[in-house]
Design a protein around this motif. Structure first.
Motif, PDB file in Angstrom:
ATOM      1  N   SER A  70       0.832  -1.206   0.000  1.00  0.00           N
ATOM      2  CA  SER A  70       0.000   0.000   0.000  1.00  0.00           C
ATOM      3  C   SER A  70       0.861   1.249   0.000  1.00  0.00           C
ATOM      4  CB  SER A  70      -0.907   0.011   1.229  1.00  0.00           C
ATOM      5  OG  SER A  70      -1.706  -1.132   1.260  1.00  0.00           O
ATOM      6  N   GLN A 115      -8.036   0.036   0.344  1.00  0.00           N
ATOM      7  CA  GLN A 115      -8.109  -1.222   1.071  1.00  0.00           C
ATOM      8  C   GLN A 115      -9.284  -1.243   2.057  1.00  0.00           C
ATOM      9  OE1 GLN A 115      -4.298  -2.091   2.706  1.00  0.00           O
ATOM     10  NE2 GLN A 115      -4.916  -4.070   3.517  1.00  0.00           N
ATOM     11  N   ASP A 191      -6.140  -1.177  -4.401  1.00  0.00           N
ATOM     12  CA  ASP A 191      -5.519  -1.770  -3.217  1.00  0.00           C
ATOM     13  C   ASP A 191      -6.447  -2.829  -2.638  1.00  0.00           C
ATOM     14  OD1 ASP A 191      -4.080  -2.389  -1.002  1.00  0.00           O
ATOM     15  OD2 ASP A 191      -3.782  -0.321  -0.329  1.00  0.00           O
ATOM     16  N   GLU A 192      -6.157  -4.057  -2.920  1.00  0.00           N
ATOM     17  CA  GLU A 192      -7.012  -5.184  -2.530  1.00  0.00           C
ATOM     18  C   GLU A 192      -8.485  -4.859  -2.756  1.00  0.00           C
ATOM     19  OE1 GLU A 192      -6.013  -6.995   1.145  1.00  0.00           O
ATOM     20  OE2 GLU A 192      -3.941  -6.281   1.070  1.00  0.00           O
TER      21      GLU A 192
HETATM   22 MG   LIG Z   1      -2.126  -2.566   2.382  1.00  0.00          MG
END
Ligand SMILES: [Mg+2]
Ligand SMILES: Nc1ncnc2c1ncn2[C@@H]1O[C@H](COP(=O)(O)OP(=O)(O)OP(=O)(O)O)[C@@H](O)[C@H]1O
Lengths: 340, 658
Positions: A70, A115, A191-192
């Motif tokens: 991240s 995220q 991010d994810e």
């Molecule tokens: Mg992360």
């Protein structure tokens, strides 16, 4: 896949967290390890990373929790000011951008899915999704239309007027995705993005992003913990550990030739047969006979043929022209799990 | 008390601190003994008049310079005009003062209806009942006009404090230097007695509602600043990043991301602004602002207890109503409507409120009683209550009890204690306070204590300062004697904790002024009444924090004590109390701050402390003296505040509670 000028190019990028990172990095001895830096009271979020992302490419970043994925992506978008090195986006050094130019760059080029979603708690689903459009100064009607479109795309019809706290985790994540879909940025940081989705929607979303990438030639940096996802999406995979990129290469290369022991361990449990393509195994100078295989076929796809066939070299074709031949033994080794 | 507390356990590194503190105490004791046996020279007992600098006239010169030569007065008089216009406007709306826009007063029935609807919208039928009920009571008891005089100032001062507090809060959050500059000013402002705000307000902003509104506004700003900064700091970083990635400019970030995300804290700030404003607006009676406070002051002055009691109830009802409604607003989250909900349904509450408002306004044109409860039409029972109260106080045992308390406390406890405190030589007293700060907090706080109390000594108001301190200390000690056991008992069960906490919460919303009513009722105009009112006021935080401290002791720890076979008392004494102590210290600190606040207010009953002098200055234009007195109170309060809070923080860190 590779155009000449990378969209994002970073050289020796450092991001150090701690009380006074600037002076720390100046006085830091060459080649200090992550643990030594930590012993000095600092955290190397990103450690000497050089990586290029090309136009239309999907770069997947993987690594254990806390490895700096991240943080690296935040450096790309200058949500973090980097401590050392340079990052250029479309040729512009982003650290030298003025506040105004940075806002302009983000408005016109970048989008990000966070995220933990980063939804504005006081805005409804619709208002959250329309938010970037609003900041861009679009009129109310247009942005509403657009927001409704993407709401449909992520399957949230009927929840337009809900507030984030009234949604489940997966639904909230889809709002985050929709918010970035609404603007269709050229450079996408994810991010994810699918971590909280059920497999069905996850696959739909993956397809949607693949479609956009291929159709509109988007550049995407994608973080995930899920190897299957990475393999489905990635043009290249970067594997991070302790802030550094251990290896950045195509999935085939990573499983066939891990650069470090860490990468080997990291990729140990992957079924290589599903990763490695005929195109990679093909040797240009080798000549095979008989019916050619498509270069995009994985070893797994060719399993039956590999076992039943008796040719030593099997020709491989790409877009109708033969590019070489692959040794059947190599492919069989991968299929049967022996290390070649 | 000062000497006793030095033996309390303190943090480990302060072992030498304790020794220094002990040395200080020893010197102080020697000095005091010398004084008692008559060997101490007079100049060591009290500072000689001759060396006391005339701070007041210096300050006066400075004020005059700022006021006239720098043209501050011209500026404030200019501001006054704007403010006056606003106040006139709201005065017209609320109680029909003959000014622009000349449409008021709003009929009380219409107000009651609107209050009910707002209450219902915010918190269901309970709050509707509270809102409507308060209004109906106020009107029927015949206090509508004075209540609306108070509300009309509140309606201007509170929003003003909100806007200023919010802006300063944002500035302090954004610029570190503003934060640094504001912090010490805020802590002084929060300990400065209210009367110190009043006189400058009068001088710079004209007597009456304008000065009242200004003083009220200034008093209510600090918590708004603190809550705003707190809220903005707490906004989740990813939400901020999402805003940045959406391409927000700085202004857009603030407007669309930060402020809405900090909604909860900002609304808590609003609640505090409203409550402080109400408490203060009532107190502006001392500079002659008409309203509930002025009436209460007059009634108490002429010992009309029945009417005082009724006004007290009105004030309390208003306070509770405003508090509950603004708290309900904090909790209330926006809710979505299903698609296709018709517009009227989305705004049904607004429409209902408007409808009722118009309906009652029209109706009141026909039925005058619904517009205004005229003279002689009210249901006030002032006389009857008076007689009732007098009869009650004349019951043999009641009389005996209050009489005994009055005599016993006064003669046996309070007066000797006061005389003792006055007999301590000034340097010895300063050393004792410094020792207290040293033992509890450390060197820095001890230096503050030394400097602050020396300044008080230099101000020339030492004796009055000591009397003030005496009232505070005796009241807080008595409050601890009652409040701590209540807290400890209540904390044993969840049910009782909740009940007592609810009482404390409610009591804390009462404007300080109303605490004087029972005090005067029971003890007349005496020292005991002063102590009693402070005691009740200070007991609230003490009890409350005791319960909170004890209830929040981690379960593993009490279980560990249970497993090692501790008896209930042992468990309390060796496990729960030590862990709860830092929290209780915060309550203790608040009790002291409340006491300093109340002792000044209570001065009008007749004391010989700083408060009385302060109140006297209000009649004149003696700005310098007013400030010197105010600062004295503030310096003493700050000493305790700094010391106790430091001790509590140290202790908490040591126990790993933070
Ligand atoms: Mg992360
Ligand atoms: N703002 C910050 N201040 C200090 N340290 C930080 C900050 N942000 C991240 N870090 C540290 O940098 C390291 C990398 O964090 P990062 O969030 O990039 O990990 P990640 O690879 O994204 O992990 P995950 O898979 O759990 O999301 C961590 O050790 C983290 O503690």
């Amino acid at each position: 896949m590779t155009a000449d000028n990378p969209v994002i190019s970073c050289k020796n990028v450092w991001k150090i967290f701690g009380p006074d990172p600037e002076s720390f990095i100046k006085s830091m001895p060459e080649g200090m390890s992550f643990d030594e830096i930590r012993a000095a009271g600092y955290i190397a979020g990103v450690k000497d990373v050089s990586i290029d992302v090309h136009k239309g490419e999907m770069l997947v970043i993987m690594g254990l929790s806390g490895s700096g994925k991240s943080t690296l992506v935040r450096c790309f978008s200058r949500l973090h000011d980097i401590t050392g090195g340079t990052i250029t986006v479309e040729g512009q050094d982003i650290m030298s951008l003025s506040e105004k130019d940075l806002i302009e760059l983000r408005r016109s080029k970048m989008g990000m899915v966070f995220q933990s979603f980063g939804l504005l708690p006081h805005r409804t689903v619709l208002e959250n999704i329309a938010f970037p459009l609003e900041m861009r100064g679009q009129d109310k009607h247009t942005r509403r239309e657009r927001a409704l479109e993407v709401i449909k795309l992520v399957g949230l019809e009927g929840r337009e007027d809900y507030f984030p706290r009234e949604l489940s985790g997966g639904q909230q994540q889809r709002v985050g995705i929709a918010r970035s879909l609404a603007i269709e940025p050229d450079i996408w940081f994810l991010d994810e993005p699918f971590s909280a989705l059920d497999p069905l929607i996850r696959k739909e979303m993956q397809d949607e992003f693949l479609r956009l990438q291929q159709l509109l030639n988007k550049t995407i940096v994608f973080i995930t913990h899920d190897f299957d996802e990475a393999l489905r999406l990635a043009d290249r995979i970067a594997i991070m550990k302790d802030g550094a990129v251990e290896q950045c290469d195509t999935p085939d290369q990573i499983v066939l030739h891990p650069a470090t022991e860490y990468v080997r361990k990291f990729t140990e449990d992957i079924d290589k047969a599903r990763v490695v393509h005929a195109g990679v195994l093909a040797q240009a100078q080798a000549v095979g006979e008989g019916e050619p295989q498509d270069s995009r076929a994985t070893v797994h796809d060719m399993a039956r043929m590999l076992v039943n066939d008796s040719r030593e070299f099997i020709p491989v074709q790409k877009n109708g022209t033969v590019i070489g031949a692959m040794p059947r033994k190599d492919a069989l080794d991968i299929l049967l799990g022996d290390n070649a | 008390m000062t000497a006793a507390t030095t033996t309390l356990p303190s943090s480990p590194r302060s072992f030498s601190n304790a020794q220094i503190a002990l040395a200080f105490v020893a010197v102080a004791v020697v000095l005091t003994i010398l004084q008692y046996i008559g060997l101490l020279p007079a100049w060591m007992h009290r500072l000689p008049e001759a060396i006391i600098p005339n701070f007041a006239s210096v300050l006066d010169t400075v004020f005059n310079f700022v006021k006239d030569d720098l043209g501050l007065l011209a500026l404030t008089r200019f501001l006054t005009e704007g403010l006056e216009w606003l106040l006139d406007f709201s005065a017209n709306i609320f109680f029909g003062k003959r000014r622009f826009p000349n449409i008021g007063p709003i009929p009380w029935t219409a107000m009651a209806a609107v209050a009910s609807v707002i209450g219902y919208y915010l918190g269901g039928w309970r709050l509707a009942l509270l809102g409507g009920g308060t209004m109906v009571w106020t009107a029927l008891i015949g206090q509508w006009e004075i209540a609306m005089q108070t509300m009309s100032v509140l309606a201007i001062a509170a929003p003003l404090a909100f806007v200023i507090g919010l802006s300063l809060g944002i500035a302090a959050w954004k610029y570190a230097w503003v934060d640094k500059a504001i912090k010490p000013i805020l802590s002084v402002l929060q300990t400065l007695p209210f009367f110190t705000y009043l006189l400058p307000a009068v001088i710079f902003f004209k007597v009456g509602p304008t000065a009242g509104a200004v003083a009220t506004t200034i008093y209510a700003i600090p918590p708004m600043i603190l809550m705003t900064t707190l809220g903005l700091k707490k906004v989740s970083p990813e939400v901020v990043e999402a805003g940045k990635m959406s391409g927000c400019t700085k202004a857009q970030m603030l407007r669309h991301v930060y402020i809405p995300s900090a909604r909860t804290e900002i609304l808590v700030g609003v609640n505090q602004v409203i409550m402080l404003s109400l408490a203060m607006v009532v107190l502006t009676a001392f500079i002659g602002m008409p309203g509930l406070g002025a009436k209460l002051l007059a009634m108490m002055g002429s010992f009309k207890l029945g009417r005082s009691f009724e006004i007290g109830i009105t004030i309390v009802l208003l306070a509770v109503m405003l508090d509950r409604m603004s708290k309900a607003w904090v909790i209330k989250q926006p809710e979505h409507f299903e698609r296709g909900t018709p517009l009227w349904k989305k705004h049904s509450m607004l429409l209902l409120g408007l409808g009722l408002f118009i309906g009652f306004t029209l109706l009141s044109l026909v039925v005058p009683f619904l517009a205004e409860v005229g003279r002689g039409q009210d249901f006030s029972q002032g006389k009857e209550l008076d007689n009732l109260i007098k009869a009650f106080l004349n019951i043999e045992w009641v009389k005996a009890t209050t009489g005994f308390l009055r005599a016993f406390l006064n003669v046996q406890v309070l007066i000797p204690f006061r005389n003792f405190m006055l007999s301590i030589p000034t340097p010895a007293f300063i050393l004792l306070v410094a020792a207290f700060a040293f033992a509890l907090a450390g060197r820095r706080e001890a230096i503050y204590a030394l400097v602050f109390f020396s300044l008080v000594a230099l101000s020339g108001w030492w004796d009055r300062a000591i009397i003030t301190l005496y009232s505070v200390i005796s009241a807080v000690s008595l409050a601890a004697l009652i409040g701590l056991p209540i807290g400890i008992l209540a904390s044993r069960s969840k049910k009782w904790s909740e009940r007592v906490l609810l009482v404390c919460d409610t009591a804390q919303t009462f404007p300080s002024f109303v605490y004087l009513i029972p005090a005067i009722m029971l003890f007349g105009i005496t020292d005991v009444a002063v102590i009693f009112s402070i005691l009740v006021f200070a007991m609230v935080p003490l009890t409350r924090y005791t319960i909170e401290g004890l209830r929040n002791v981690p379960e593993e720890m009490t279980e560990a004590a249970d497993m090692s076979g501790a008896k209930r008392f042992q468990k309390l004494w060796s496990v729960q109390l030590p862990i709860a102590l830092p929290t209780m210290a915060v309550g203790f600190n608040q009790a002291i701050m409340f006491a300093f606040f109340m002792v000044i207010i209570a001065a009008f009953i007749g004391t010989q402390d700083l408060g009385q002098e302060l109140q006297r200055t209000l009649a004149g234009t003696d700005l310098g003296k007013n400030f010197v007195l105010g600062i004295c109170v503030s310096l003493m309060a700050l000493t305790f505040d700094l010391t106790i809070m430091k001790w509590a923080a140290d202790k908490k860190r040591m126990l790993g509670l933070q």
